[in-house]
Write an enzyme that holds these catalytic residues in place. Structure first.
Site, PDB file in Angstrom:
ATOM      1  N   CYS A 177     -17.524  -1.627 -19.098  1.00 14.14           N
ATOM      2  CA  CYS A 177     -17.756  -1.306 -17.694  1.00 14.14           C
ATOM      3  C   CYS A 177     -19.009  -2.005 -17.148  1.00 14.14           C
ATOM      4  CB  CYS A 177     -17.896   0.200 -17.521  1.00 14.14           C
ATOM      5  SG  CYS A 177     -18.243   0.677 -15.817  1.00 14.14           S
ATOM      6  N   GLU A 217       0.824  -1.210   0.000  1.00  7.26           N
ATOM      7  CA  GLU A 217       0.000   0.000   0.000  1.00  7.26           C
ATOM      8  C   GLU A 217       0.858   1.260   0.000  1.00  7.26           C
ATOM      9  OE1 GLU A 217      -3.112   0.509  -0.486  1.00  7.26           O
ATOM     10  OE2 GLU A 217      -3.609  -1.616  -0.615  1.00  7.26           O
TER      11      GLU A 217
END
Length: 371
Positions: free
Chosen positions: A208, A43
């Site tokens: 999408c 991260e």
DNA sequence: TACTCGTGGAT
DNA sequence: TATCCAAGAGT
């Protein structure tokens, strides 16, 4: 029990996104571990950095520092060397500091409470949310660049997402969309959507999974969302770097612990003002070098120029070379005479790496300097 | 709030 | 080649 239209809109988004993720989600190394330490490293590396860039760094870093205690026990220099070239070096310094805090505060374990995670250096609200959700199976929203872009489009937010009010609204959307089931998969799903489908330029709307409810797609404005501030032009600055030889060793210095490239090594030098009229450029540069290196140097001479662009300014690095008299300038923690072959043990910025590269070319670099 | 803080991929 | 900008945080 019936849902409001907005609730339906949220449920549609979550369900279709999750379904899409299970079929098209990316296979990434930090998704093959449940170790909060490894996920934390990923991260931090991924902050403002693309996946493709992170991949080799992630593997190398974990092989050098397999556990939190390994990282805490390592010298900062070794951590910075592992970060060399990745940029935003405060991330590496914070990582090292956070590891030591976890040893001191949590007996070497990664904390499990959100507030504790958030309290660690280098971890803000979004990164804390990602770690708590992905690594610990909790449920906390995130708001990174991907999520901002996806939400601005899905809800057709036509305000500057940097504005406080807009950002607050986006956090609320992120929170409300986050499902009770599979919040970890959902969080990775929305980032994957932003990275592979809902891209900044030319989004692939036909692929999408949530386009049927996307307000920006409906209006055909997805290409110009999220709103971006007009780009400011970045200033140009001149810097000098002196490659100083003493025998077959060269002089390097450690930059201050904080600020730009903090903690990295470099060839001595700094910013020079070449704009004013009067003395020649070469005069100003050698004068600046004399200030950095106060002892006797025979003949600073121009060796080349390196152009480098940072986020907020453009640098022209004027590289000069010279020879130092013997027994001048001692080795300290911040300054060392190093064999050219040993320079790769130290972490340098990308700009100074370009100098280093040239130094190692036997044809151009050294032969010219030694001749 | 606005600025600082890197680098390389994508277009 | 130039510009954008990426899994943001700290000050």
């Amino acid at each position: 029990m019936s849902r409001s239209p907005q609730q339906n809109e949220f449920v549609f988004f979550t369900r279709n996104l999750l379904k899409w993720y299970h079929a098209h989600g990316r296979d990434l190394p930090w998704r093959r571990t449940a170790d909060p330490y490894a996920i934390w490293i990923s991260e931090i590396m991924l902050q403002q950095t693309q996946v493709a860039t992170v991949l080799p760094y992630y593997a190398r870093f974990l092989s050098r520092f397999p556990t939190l205690r390994d990282l805490a026990a390592a010298p900062l220099d070794k951590v910075l060397k592992s970060w060399e070239g990745l940029g935003y070096y405060a991330r590496a310094r914070h990582l090292h500091r956070a590891a030591n805090e976890m040893v001191a505060r949590f007996e070497g374990n990664f904390p499990s409470r959100f507030e504790e995670i958030l309290s660690l250096p280098g971890i803000g609200r979004s990164t804390a949310g990602a770690i708590a959700t992905i690594a610990l199976g909790q449920r906390h929203p995130i708001l990174d660049g991907n999520v901002k872009r996806v939400l601005c489009r899905y809800f057709c937010v036509e305000e500057d997402p940097k504005k406080k009010e807009t950002e607050k609204q986006l956090w609320q959307f992120s929170e409300k969309l986050l499902p009770r089931k599979e919040p970890d998969h959902y969080t990775q799903a929305i980032m994957d959507l932003g990275a592979t489908i809902c891209t900044p330029a030319e989004p692939r709307c036909p692929l999408c999974p949530v386009r049927n409810q996307c307000k920006a797609f409906e209006k055909g404005v997805q290409g110009r969302l999220p709103m971006k501030a007009l780009g400011k032009r970045v200033p140009e600055r001149d810097y000098v770097a002196g490659v100083l030889f003493r025998g077959k060793r060269v002089l390097i210095r450690r930059r201050p612990a904080k600020g730009l490239l903090g903690g990295l090594w470099e060839f001595p030098g700094g910013q020079v003002d070449l704009d004013g009229k009067g003395r020649s450029v070469e005069k100003k540069i050698t004068e600046a070098l004399r200030k950095e290196i106060p002892w006797r140097v025979d003949q600073w001479s121009p060796w080349g120029k390196v152009k480098h662009t940072f986020t907020h300014f453009k640098m022209t690095l004027h590289v000069y070379s010279g020879r130092s008299g013997e027994r001048q300038g001692q080795n300290t923690d911040e300054q060392k005479w190093v064999d050219v072959e040993a320079l790769s043990d130290y972490a340098f910025s990308s700009a100074h790496q370009k100098i280093l590269l040239k130094l190692k070319e036997p044809t151009d670099g050294q032969r010219r300097l030694f001749s």
